[in-house]
Design a protein around this motif. Structure first.
Motif, PDB file in Angstrom:
ATOM      1  N   UNK A 199       0.828  -1.205   0.000  1.00 26.01           N
ATOM      2  CA  UNK A 199       0.000   0.000   0.000  1.00 26.01           C
ATOM      3  C   UNK A 199       0.863   1.255   0.000  1.00 26.01           C
ATOM      4  N   UNK A 200       1.949   1.204   0.761  1.00 29.92           N
ATOM      5  CA  UNK A 200       2.847   2.345   0.838  1.00 29.92           C
ATOM      6  C   UNK A 200       3.496   2.650  -0.510  1.00 29.92           C
ATOM      7  N   UNK A 201       3.778   1.604  -1.278  1.00 35.44           N
ATOM      8  CA  UNK A 201       4.424   1.776  -2.575  1.00 35.44           C
ATOM      9  C   UNK A 201       3.448   2.165  -3.677  1.00 35.44           C
ATOM     10  N   UNK A 202       2.155   2.205  -3.358  1.00 31.88           N
ATOM     11  CA  UNK A 202       1.193   2.701  -4.340  1.00 31.88           C
ATOM     12  C   UNK A 202       0.054   1.788  -4.696  1.00 31.88           C
ATOM     13  N   UNK A 203       0.070   0.548  -4.183  1.00 32.10           N
ATOM     14  CA  UNK A 203      -1.065  -0.341  -4.463  1.00 32.10           C
ATOM     15  C   UNK A 203      -2.342   0.251  -3.864  1.00 32.10           C
TER      16      UNK A 203
END
Length: 226
Positions: free
Chosen positions: A91-95
């Motif tokens: 989630x942090x990486x953009x998912x």
């Protein structure tokens, strides 16, 4: 809606493809990161369902590269791991969402529809807002810091945008999840904490305050609004 499903397990590909086609989605599949990039170059999809464990690349590395080149394409990642860290990192990486294996195909379809609805809303036109020496461009999901333009991940920007539009208002974590991720989101409060931490690293902790036992608020001095 065009969906690209990326997984090296043929059974998973078949299950997801069948469920999506029952919803009249246009589905393509790829069994490796290499095949995924080729599919993206030929015809970018509206949404990607991505396995976190691929034979030729880490799904987390793939998400990072995807969001740099195809920021406008939402990603739901699949994981057989139960680790909270993997989910938070994704989630942090953009998912935009995640689902753990094994899963009910109807659950995946519900999440695809929920993520798609959130992307259809799109950003609203806004002016530039200054936070100290940083300029936040409300039209382009970006900021200018030390003379350099930096693109913000979609959810970080939407969280910052929510707080900028409501300076001084205290938001609890549930309200932030509902307003930024949507009421269809299946994650938990740690998602908010991770994104708040990342924003503080980028814009400075003095602007985002923690109200103990309640939530977070943004403080913008009046003379810094433009």
């Amino acid at each position: 809606m065009k969906i690209l499903v990326v997984d090296d397990d043929p059974d998973i590909l078949n299950i997801v493809k069948t469920a999506c086609e029952q919803e009249c989605f246009n589905v393509r599949t790829a069994n490796s990161a290499r095949n995924m990039w080729e599919a993206l170059e030929n015809d970018p999809p509206d949404l990607i369902v991505l396995d976190i464990m691929l034979p030729d690349a880490s799904g987390l590395d793939v998400i990072k590269k995807l969001k740099r080149k195809y920021e406008e394409i939402p990603v739901i990642f699949l994981t057989a791991r139960k680790s909270d860290l993997d989910m938070i990192l994704g989630l942090e990486l953009g998912a935009d969402d995640y689902i753990t294996k094994p899963f009910n195909p109807r659950t995946l379809i519900a999440r695809i529809k929920a993520v798609s609805r959130r992307y259809e809303m799109g950003p609203k036109d806004r002016n530039v807002v200054k936070l100290g020496d940083i300029e936040i461009d409300m039209n382009s999901y970006s900021m200018i810091k030390d003379g350099k333009k930096e693109e913000l991940p979609r959810k970080e920007f939407e969280l910052l945008k929510l707080m900028i539009e409501n300076p001084g208002k205290v938001f609890n974590r549930q309200e932030i999840l509902d307003r930024v991720w949507g009421m269809d989101f299946f994650g938990d409060f740690r998602t908010v904490d991770v994104h708040i931490s990342k924003l503080r690293e980028k814009i400075g902790s003095e602007f985002i305050k923690t109200v103990r036992g309640v939530g977070y608020k943004l403080v913008i001095p009046e003379d810094e609004k433009s």
